[in-house]
Motif scaffolding. Structure first.
Motif, short mmCIF file in Angstrom:
data_model
loop_
_atom_site.label_atom_id
_atom_site.label_comp_id
_atom_site.label_asym_id
_atom_site.label_seq_id
_atom_site.Cartn_x
_atom_site.Cartn_y
_atom_site.Cartn_z
N ASP B 338 0.81 -1.21 0.07
CA ASP B 338 -0.07 0.19 -0.17
C ASP B 338 0.99 1.04 0.04
O ASP B 338 1.94 1.48 0.91
N GLU B 339 0.53 2.30 -0.85
CA GLU B 339 1.60 3.35 -1.18
C GLU B 339 1.35 4.20 0.04
O GLU B 339 2.21 5.16 0.13
N LYS B 340 0.01 4.49 0.60
CA LYS B 340 -0.46 5.60 1.45
C LYS B 340 0.91 5.51 2.45
O LYS B 340 1.07 6.66 3.18
N GLN B 341 1.31 4.13 3.23
CA GLN B 341 2.24 4.40 4.34
C GLN B 341 3.30 5.14 3.81
O GLN B 341 3.94 5.79 4.78
N VAL B 342 3.84 4.90 2.89
CA VAL B 342 4.92 5.24 2.45
C VAL B 342 4.98 6.81 2.30
O VAL B 342 5.99 7.64 2.62
N GLU B 343 3.68 7.00 1.68
CA GLU B 343 3.42 8.55 1.48
C GLU B 343 3.65 9.36 2.82
O GLU B 343 4.01 10.35 3.11
N GLY B 344 2.94 8.58 3.80
CA GLY B 344 2.96 9.37 5.17
C GLY B 344 4.36 9.61 5.72
O GLY B 344 4.51 10.48 6.20
N VAL B 345 5.20 8.40 5.38
CA VAL B 345 6.70 8.54 6.09
C VAL B 345 7.30 9.35 5.32
O VAL B 345 7.89 10.43 5.87
N ARG B 346 6.85 9.63 4.02
CA ARG B 346 7.68 10.72 3.12
C ARG B 346 7.38 11.93 3.79
O ARG B 346 8.25 12.99 3.55
N SER B 347 6.24 12.30 4.03
CA SER B 347 5.63 13.49 4.41
C SER B 347 6.13 13.99 5.79
O SER B 347 6.25 15.18 5.80
N THR B 348 7.03 13.33 6.42
CA THR B 348 7.72 13.69 7.69
C THR B 348 9.08 14.01 7.07
O THR B 348 9.97 14.28 8.02
N GLY B 349 9.42 13.87 5.75
CA GLY B 349 10.57 14.13 5.31
C GLY B 349 12.03 13.04 5.40
O GLY B 349 13.03 13.35 5.48
N ALA B 350 11.47 11.95 5.54
CA ALA B 350 12.21 10.72 5.73
C ALA B 350 12.96 10.38 4.24
O ALA B 350 12.23 10.74 3.27
N ALA B 356 12.08 3.15 3.48
CA ALA B 356 11.89 1.61 3.18
C ALA B 356 11.71 0.66 4.56
O ALA B 356 10.99 0.04 4.89
N ARG B 357 12.52 1.34 5.55
CA ARG B 357 12.61 0.70 6.98
C ARG B 357 11.00 0.96 7.52
O ARG B 357 10.60 -0.08 8.11
N PHE B 358 10.54 2.26 7.53
CA PHE B 358 9.28 2.34 8.45
C PHE B 358 7.90 2.18 7.68
O PHE B 358 6.98 2.14 8.04
N GLY B 359 7.92 2.29 6.24
CA GLY B 359 6.74 2.27 5.52
C GLY B 359 6.59 1.15 4.66
O GLY B 359 5.48 0.66 4.54
N VAL B 360 7.65 0.39 4.27
CA VAL B 360 7.98 -0.53 3.58
C VAL B 360 7.75 -2.23 4.24
O VAL B 360 6.87 -3.03 4.20
N ILE B 361 8.83 -2.25 5.11
CA ILE B 361 9.44 -3.33 5.69
C ILE B 361 8.15 -3.87 6.47
O ILE B 361 7.76 -5.21 6.46
N PRO B 362 7.57 -2.98 7.54
CA PRO B 362 6.56 -3.48 8.30
C PRO B 362 5.29 -4.02 7.47
O PRO B 362 4.61 -5.02 8.20
N GLN B 363 5.05 -3.74 6.11
CA GLN B 363 4.06 -4.08 5.53
C GLN B 363 4.37 -5.52 4.93
O GLN B 363 3.55 -6.41 4.60
#
Lengths: 292, 440
Positions: B338-350, B356-363
């Motif tokens: 799901d791209e939304k979680q990656v978006e969310g992490v990106r919005s914090t400036g990651a 990858a670590r916090f948006g993708v791996i948990p999924q």
């Protein structure tokens, strides 16, 4: 009530008034557990590789630069005799067909057995509900026996040839597919079965007309995947036991220098066959499961 | 409106049924035809003639029983009693099983149910209840048989050899030696070999020895002595077998984990949503396809040339083969996130790594873990086969025992151990999967 919800110990309750602190506490604990697991894992891996290296005949660092020595030697010789290759392809084609036949027959027989076993072992569909654990344990046992064990014992009794390999792979396939088939059948809609029962259909009719049409795409997709696996298994069994292209490969390898053109020809045949089968089965599996 | 539709609808349905009916016959017919073709090409007909059902009988009887050889050398008169006829199972001088007795030059072997074999200076005799006495004496070079006529077919008479097969045991007489085999249930010497001071002691006696008995070897406790006698049992080699099982599991563990560690970063290269560069993605996918296509068998052969036989070779072979498989499945899992979680992490400036670590791996963790655990179990089985090729682990012991074609009780032992090992790994991986993915 609150005490029961948060546990009897006062100290373990998260301080909800200061939720930021509680959250950080949780994160810290999670990180600590994660870190501990990672340390244990790294230690296990490191000591495992060291131990394996220790018990190996040749060491890792001595062997590393030799990895490509043997393939390059083989390919160099084959390159010199590349004119022979088409003839060798032709010569070893029957063995490849035998390997594929072993895999196909074993998959077919195994899948037929798995169909029966899985229906008998699925809750809600079983002919004899009390016998479900018996059929489940049968599948477990069939899955647990490595093919090579059955194959080698059968070679002793039946003599060489492809039949021991077929029986060995078919038995394992029956167990492995039976489990997957049964998982699919568990999710089948029971309404058609009830409808058929209401018009007086017997068990085999209910299964054949009510369940099989529902599960057929998924079952076929699993069977195709198994066929891919079984082609590899059949090649390996040929190498260890008898029959098929694995056996030809073993003979050519044992001869060593001078027959490396054969080794390359067999390798290419096997490689192309495996890649082709993977491709075709991938395509059809997508089509079966996703419907396009 | 329905009147105009009905004929075509009926037509379609009838045609559909006709096609279904044809398929219902065609598919089983095709399967049958293929099986017949396979039976002919596999030469099943001659297989029945070639099959050695006597081998099957030996195998089955060895699975649950053992035989003891009582042999007398006819030239020297020396008597040996050995389990399975092996030097490791030979009774030391002065020690005999209780069904064999020696007085002077006469040896009496009681095979049970009234079957008695006697060796003496004149030759050998066997008493078979319900039949009579089979008497064999050497005349010059040849054994001469005296037995009630007609000679039944379970007595085989050849020029230089006379063999008797009864349910109680077998008996053969040749010029050089006379030999009796007695079959008994159980795997003999499984705990202690004959030369061990603990041989033939009951469970109660052993417990008494460990707790209250005097030290047999003054240098160590009886329990330690017992464990070491069991561990170094020469007949069954328990120590070696445990090591072999451990090596097999080690191969599977190291191979699977190494493959997962290598494949995870590579799978990002092969996923459409993480690798915008087409050619690189294509290359990564072809690498995975190549690794999977070459197949474990070839990797194993190449690696065992470089590293020699042993568990590390097997582990590397499993690691390479599974890198291809994992690469493919991991990249498929990455494409389905799901791209939304990656978006969310990106919005914090990651940055990319943090995303990858916090948006993708948990999924993808559940897919990843269940794949790895499934392969861990499956590779335990493969490691047995690979062990047979590279020469390590329980696979090697098994093939060696099968090739000698006589130690079938050891084959049975290894088979039981392999099945137990695979079942253990199966339930372990199932338990871990439940624990890690579903959160207890």
């Amino acid at each position: 009530m609150v005490d029961i919800a948060f546990g009897p110990e006062r100290g373990k309750r998260p301080d909800l008034a200061n939720n930021r602190e509680a959250y950080m506490e949780m994160v810290r604990r999670k990180r600590m557990y994660g870190g501990l697991l990672l340390v244990i894992f790294v230690a296990l891996m490191a000591s495992g590789w060291m131990l394996a290296d220790d018990r190996n005949a040749g060491g890792f660092w001595q062997g590393l630069h030799q990895v490509f020595e043997f393939p390059s030697e083989v390919f160099a010789e084959a390159w010199q005799k590349s004119a022979n290759l088409p003839a060798l392809f032709w010569k070893h084609l029957p063995a490849l067909i035998e390997t594929l036949n072993i895999a196909a027959v074993a998959t077919l027989i195994g899948a037929l057995a798995a169909m029966a076993l899985s229906l008998l072992a699925t809750r809600g569909l079983a002919r004899w509900p009390r016998m479900i654990p018996v059929f489940r344990r049968t599948m477990d046992a069939l899955r647990a026996v490595p093919e090579i064990v059955i194959a080698l014992v059968l070679i002793y009794i039946l003599g060489g040839g492809p039949v021991p390999a077929v029986i060995a792979i078919a038995l394992h396939t029956g167990g492995a597919l039976g489990k997957l088939f049964s998982e699919v059948a568990e999710n089948a809609d029971l309404k058609p079965v009830e409808g058929l029962a209401s018009v007086g259909a017997n068990w085999s009719q209910r299964m054949w007309l009510g369940v099989i049409p529902q599960v057929a795409p998924n079952w076929l997709s699993y069977a195709l995947l198994r066929f891919e696996i079984n082609v590899r298994a059949s090649a390996i069994l040929g190498f260890v036991g008898e029959g098929g292209i694995g056996h030809d490969l073993k003979l050519a390898m044992q001869w060593g220098q001078g027959r490396y053109d054969q080794v390359v020809a067999i390798f290419l045949l096997l490689f192309l066959a495996i890649v082709a089968i993977d491709r075709v089965s991938d395509h059809y599996r997508h089509k079966l499961v996703k419907g396009h | 409106m329905t009147a105009t539709l009905a004929p075509t609808l009926a037509d379609t349905v009838t045609r559909g049924f006709a096609r279904k009916r044809r398929m219902a016959f065609a598919i089983p017919a095709a399967i049958l035809a293929y099986l017949v073709y396979a039976a002919i090409s596999f030469d099943v007909a001659s297989l029945v003639q070639r099959a050695r059902f006597d081998n099957a009988a030996i195998l089955l009887s060895d699975f649950w029983s053992h035989k003891t050889h009582v042999t007398r050398d006819n030239r020297t008169g020396k008597l040996t009693v050995a389990i399975e006829g092996e030097s490791k199972g030979t009774y030391p001088p002065g020690m005999l099983p209780d069904w064999v007795s020696v007085s002077g030059n006469v040896t009496t072997i009681d095979l049970g149910t009234g079957h008695v074999v006697t060796y003496d200076d004149a030759g050998a005799r066997m008493v078979v209840p319900g039949y009579g006495t089979i008497d064999i004496r050497p005349d010059g070079d040849k054994p001469v048989l005296t037995a009630p006529e007609p000679i039944p077919d379970w007595i085989a008479v050849a020029e230089n050899r006379i063999g008797v097969t009864t349910p109680a045991g077998r008996f053969t007489y040749t010029r050089s030696k006379v030999e009796t085999f007695r079959y008994q249930a159980g795997w003999e010497l499984w705990f202690f070999t004959l030369d061990s001071p603990f041989y033939g002691k009951g469970f109660g006696e052993l417990v008494a020895l460990t707790t209250t008995g005097d030290r047999i070897d003054p240098l160590r406790s009886n329990l330690g002595y017992m464990v070491s006698e069991f561990w170094t049992n020469r007949m069954w080699r328990h120590g070696d077998v445990v090591w072999a099982i451990f090596e097999t599991i080690l191969m599977a563990f190291l191979g699977t984990m190494a493959a997962a560690i290598v494949a995870l970063p590579l799978s990002f290269l092969a996923a459409r949503n993480f690798m915008p560069l087409g050619p690189l993605r294509f290359a990564a996918r072809r690498v995975f396809d190549f690794i999977r296509g070459v197949d474990g068998l070839i990797w194993t052969i190449i690696l065992s040339r470089a590293f020699g036989p042993g568990p590390m070779t097997g582990a590397i072979a499993i690691a390479i083969t599974d890198t291809g498989t994992f690469g493919k499945t991991f990249s498929e899992a990455l494409e389905n996130i799901d791209e939304k979680q990656v978006e969310g992490v990106r919005s914090t400036g990651a940055n990319g790594l943090l995303r990858a670590r916090f948006g993708v791996i948990p999924q993808i963790t559940p897919v990843l873990l269940s794949q790895v655990l499934y392969y861990l179990e499956s590779n335990t089985r493969s490691a047995t086969v690979i062990g047979a090729i590279v020469g390590g682990g329980i696979g090697l012991l098994l093939t060696q025992a099968i090739i000698t074609q006589k130690d079938w009780e050891e084959v049975a032992y290894y088979m039981v151990l392999i099945i137990l090992m695979v079942m253990l790994m199966d339930s372990l991986s199932g338990w871990l999967r439940k624990k890690l993915i579903k959160g207890e």
